[in-house]
Design an enzyme around this catalytic site. Structure first.
Site, PDB file in Angstrom:
ATOM      1  N   HIS A  98       0.825  -1.206   0.000  1.00 34.43           N
ATOM      2  CA  HIS A  98       0.000   0.000   0.000  1.00 34.43           C
ATOM      3  C   HIS A  98       0.859   1.255   0.000  1.00 34.43           C
ATOM      4  CE1 HIS A  98       0.971  -0.654   4.251  1.00 34.43           C
ATOM      5  NE2 HIS A  98       0.708   0.633   4.483  1.00 34.43           N
ATOM      6  N   ASP A 100       0.428   4.980   1.833  1.00 29.42           N
ATOM      7  CA  ASP A 100      -0.320   5.392   3.014  1.00 29.42           C
ATOM      8  C   ASP A 100      -1.529   6.264   2.662  1.00 29.42           C
ATOM      9  OD1 ASP A 100       1.160   4.107   5.010  1.00 29.42           O
ATOM     10  OD2 ASP A 100       2.685   5.678   4.998  1.00 29.42           O
ATOM     11  N   HIS A 252       4.769   0.111   0.382  1.00 33.24           N
ATOM     12  CA  HIS A 252       5.513  -0.680   1.363  1.00 33.24           C
ATOM     13  C   HIS A 252       4.633  -1.785   1.933  1.00 33.24           C
ATOM     14  CE1 HIS A 252       3.504   2.455   3.726  1.00 33.24           C
ATOM     15  NE2 HIS A 252       3.603   1.666   4.784  1.00 33.24           N
ATOM     16  N   ARG A 267       5.482   6.990  14.332  1.00 34.47           N
ATOM     17  CA  ARG A 267       5.310   7.415  12.944  1.00 34.47           C
ATOM     18  C   ARG A 267       4.630   8.773  12.869  1.00 34.47           C
ATOM     19  NH1 ARG A 267       1.443   4.607   8.354  1.00 34.47           N
ATOM     20  NH2 ARG A 267       0.170   6.465   8.649  1.00 34.47           N
TER      21      ARG A 267
END
Length: 318
Positions: A98, A100, A252, A267
């Site tokens: 995917h 993000d 990723h 994150r």
């Protein structure tokens, strides 16, 4: 010593040296990292012992931070996502290719992920260059998809809502905020001008104006591009490693092979702009593919030749 980039992957990824992210970035360092990100798509900073506040300050040097509507965030810092997985909290939803948050009208420009605790074995993240993925398609297929649009949806996060009246009502509210959104199948990178394959199996549900069978067949072909090892880089995390990736050109996959070990990551994501397709981009800024991975002319010096020991008389026909 100034900032330097050491290329570590064939299609993407560079390790960055000469910067301490515990200290504020000056404009020159920020510009170097910004340009390096566009060029290498994935930047890896080793040995960065930074706090969560310093991670957010780093992200803010590249733009306003976004708040994820579903990810586990720190209570007093909504923009800081904390993935804390252990025996009681297995990882969820990241073991699929995917980019993000493409269910948003304006997906993030970049993502920064910092390793706090890593498992002894496993827990890698695999990245794929989707500009190289596009360039690896045949010219005929590129010509077909350059003008197509795809529909993206928040489908994986619908699983977190329970089958209760309260959760069903909350789900309807989120579906109204994040309805299915259309993005170009091929977007143009705003810095490099490279064309990028911008569909992913986590959020892309169909190709607009195609019937279900046609759409599924084409998406399966396009999704497969991220699986080509030559287009990938596998990041083995160490404590205090920070990865910054360009969400406009990279997909990723976080490998779920470490449970029940502990893995803790912080994150932040930097807000982006609405993706621009080939037709809407300024033709002067759009780079055409420079190479073809699939269908290359060279055969690596391979050529047919007879081996005398292997020649046999043809068998008699029965």
């Amino acid at each position: 010593m100034g900032i330097s980039f050491r290329r570590v992957g064939a299609s993407l990824a560079a390790e960055v040296e000469g910067v301490d992210l515990a200290r504020p970035l000056d404009d020159a360092a920020r510009d170097a990292i910004h340009d390096g990100l566009a060029e290498h798509q994935l930047l890896i900073f080793r040995g960065q012992e930074i706090t969560s506040d310093q991670l957010m300050e780093f992200g803010e040097r590249f733009g306003e931070l976004s708040v994820h509507p579903f990810a586990p965030h720190v209570e007093d810092a909504p923009a800081l996502i904390r993935f804390e997985n252990d025996a009681d909290t297995p990882p969820f939803g990241t073991d699929v290719w995917h980019s993000d948050e493409t269910f948003r009208a304006a997906p993030p420009m970049a993502t920064a992920l910092c390793a706090k605790v890593v498992p002894e074995v496993g827990g890698d993240t695999v990245f794929a260059s989707m500009s190289a993925a596009y360039e690896g398609l045949s010219a005929r297929l590129r010509g077909l998809i350059d003008g197509l649009q795809a529909v993206h949806d928040m489908k994986p996060f619908k699983q977190i809502f329970e089958d209760t009246p309260e959760d069903r009502e909350q789900l309807r509210r989120f579906e109204a905020i994040y309805p299915p959104i259309t993005h170009p199948v091929v977007r143009v990178h705003p810095v490099t001008g490279r064309r990028v394959l911008f569909v992913n199996p986590q959020f892309t549900i169909r190709i607009k104006d195609m019937d279900e069978r046609e759409s599924a067949s084409l998406l399966d072909t396009l999704f497969h591009q991220a699986l080509i090892p030559e287009l990938q880089y596998r990041l083995h995390w160490r404590p205090h490693t920070l990865a910054l990736w360009d969400n406009r050109s990279v997909q990723h996959y976080a490998v779920h092979d470490y449970w029940p070990q502990t893995r803790i990551m912080d994150r932040v994501t930097v807000k982006g702009a609405r993706p621009v397709g080939v037709a809407a981009a300024d033709p002067a800024t759009v780079q055409k593919p420079k190479k073809l991975i699939a269908g290359a002319v060279s055969h690596g010096a391979h050529k047919p030749h007879l081996v005398e020991d292997d020649i046999r008389e043809p068998a008699a026909a029965e």
